[in-house]
Design an enzyme around this catalytic site. Structure first.
Site, short mmCIF file in Angstrom:
data_model
loop_
_atom_site.label_atom_id
_atom_site.label_comp_id
_atom_site.label_asym_id
_atom_site.label_seq_id
_atom_site.Cartn_x
_atom_site.Cartn_y
_atom_site.Cartn_z
N SER A 79 0.81 -1.22 0.00
CA SER A 79 0.00 0.00 0.00
C SER A 79 0.84 1.27 0.00
CB SER A 79 -0.93 0.00 1.21
OG SER A 79 -0.19 -0.17 2.39
N THR A 181 -2.03 3.82 4.51
CA THR A 181 -1.01 4.83 4.24
C THR A 181 -0.14 5.00 5.46
OG1 THR A 181 -2.51 6.02 2.80
CG2 THR A 181 -0.82 7.34 3.88
N THR A 199 1.85 7.09 0.23
CA THR A 199 0.95 5.98 -0.08
C THR A 199 0.95 5.65 -1.57
OG1 THR A 199 -1.33 5.21 0.27
CG2 THR A 199 -1.10 7.40 -0.60
N ARG A 209 -6.58 9.24 -10.15
CA ARG A 209 -7.20 9.53 -8.85
C ARG A 209 -6.14 9.91 -7.81
NH1 ARG A 209 -6.70 7.53 -3.34
NH2 ARG A 209 -8.67 7.87 -2.30
N THR A 232 -5.42 8.39 7.62
CA THR A 232 -5.38 7.25 6.73
C THR A 232 -6.81 6.79 6.49
OG1 THR A 232 -4.53 4.99 6.47
CG2 THR A 232 -5.05 5.68 8.70
N GLY A 233 -7.00 6.01 5.44
CA GLY A 233 -8.36 5.53 5.15
C GLY A 233 -8.87 6.13 3.86
N1 ASP Z 1 -5.75 7.66 2.39
C1 ASP Z 1 -5.28 6.86 1.30
C2 ASP Z 1 -5.98 7.29 0.03
O1 ASP Z 1 -7.13 7.64 0.07
C3 ASP Z 1 -5.46 5.41 1.49
C4 ASP Z 1 -5.28 4.87 2.89
O2 ASP Z 1 -4.80 5.50 3.77
O3 ASP Z 1 -5.65 3.74 3.17
O4 ASP Z 1 -5.38 7.21 -1.00
#
Ligand code: ASP
Length: 321
Positions: A79, A181, A199, A209, A232-233
């Site tokens: 990731s 991330t 990330t 994107r 994160t997320g």
């Molecule tokens: N925040 C990151 C994104 O939207 C992904 C992640 O943190 O899991 O690209």
């Protein structure tokens, strides 16, 4: 006239409230010992690397960059950086940003072929009059600054992508390995804060994107008087509330890092009552006095903490659901 006077009185009260709280916040005894906090399990290795710098009186900025480079360079982490899962067209595109104690910042998005986007982001910060370079331009800049062009798609990630192509369904699931991330924020021995975030973004995303991770204010914000935060997320939800900036501003109003992370997550729930039940977002914050806090929508958001008093340790954040 009366209503104007009333308005002035009200606005004086309104503008005084946060100042009073801010003074209260500033009265806390500052911690002079370094602290570093990072998202997810790979935060442990990132903290260990950052600690080599922090423990020898180094700068938080160098520490967060060194920490973020650890998962970036690890082909087993799917990731971040090398070995990151590609977009739906099979291209590994990386997003990253960095911010220091003077509010200097740099970012890159949709950067291909470079293992360490966080270091390119730092170069953008230090060598250009700009904050943000994307795509081809970011790659051109990286190559001109001595970064090597490499293949980031590993055999394992290519295999996973080909498997995904069979159904080609895009469904971000909380906490599974298709989006995580590293966000890392640190306070050094001179009481200065810095942060970094890096990330490969959501796996199998649409080409082009960009999520929250390279956006200053969304996935990272540092205010050297107050604190720093990272996220994160599902990046789209973090962008909608300018999450990390919100967390820092909530700390400025007198909230602890923990309270600030909880209030930011609650804002996402308020915006998206239904959707928030199915996605993951986590915030991690560190205050100027070395206090930290974390909170997520769902269970399972882990973060690592290393300070002078305590060994490098993983915690699970409390969650809204
Ligand atoms: N925040 C990151 C994104 O939207 C992904 C992640 O943190 O899991 O690209």
């Amino acid at each position: 006239m009366t209503s104007r006077r009333k308005f002035l009185q009200l606005s004086t009260i309104a503008s005084m409230a946060p100042v009073t709280k801010l003074l209260g916040f500033k009265q806390l005894t500052p911690v002079t010992k370094p602290v570093v906090v990072s998202t997810w399990n790979f935060g442990l290795d990132a903290n260990a690397e950052a600690w080599k710098i922090l423990s020898t009186n180094g700068r938080a900025l160098d520490a967060v960059e060194a920490g973020a480079r650890v998962p970036e360079g690890d082909p087993k982490e799917s990731s971040v950086g090398l070995g990151g899962l590609p977009d739906r067209d099979g291209r590994v595109t990386l997003d990253s940003c960095i911010m220091d104690e003077f509010a200097n910042c740099g970012a890159v998005a949709c950067l291909e072929h470079i293992v360490h986007p966080v270091s390119v982001a730092r170069k953008v910060m230090e060598k250009t009059p700009h904050v943000f370079l994307v795509g081809e331009g970011a790659l051109k800049f990286a190559l001109a600054n001595g970064f090597k062009k490499e293949k980031l798609l590993t055999k394992e990630s290519e295999k996973a992508w080909k498997e995904w192509l069979k159904t080609a369904q895009y469904k971000p699931v909380a906490n599974i390995e298709n989006h995580d991330t590293i966000g890392i924020v640190a306070l050094d021995g001179k009481q200065n804060l810095s942060g970094a975030c890096t990330t490969s973004g959501m796996a199998y995303k649409m080409q082009g994107r960009v999520g929250d991770s390279p956006i200053i204010g969304a996935a990272l914000f540092v205010d050297n008087e107050i604190g720093a935060a990272t996220s994160t997320g599902v990046g789209e939800e973090v962008i909608r509330i300018v999450g990390s900036h919100l967390v820092v501003e909530l700390m400025r109003q007198g909230n602890s890092p923990q309270q600030a992370c909880e209030l930011a997550v609650a804002r996402i729930v308020k915006n998206q009552p239904k959707k928030s039940k199915e996605i993951q977002v986590g915030f991690l914050a560190l205050s100027k006095n070395g206090e930290y806090g974390a909170f997520a929508l769902q269970k399972g958001f882990t973060y690592a903490v290393k300070s002078e008093e305590a060994a490098n340790k993983l915690f699970e954040a409390k969650s809204y659901y």
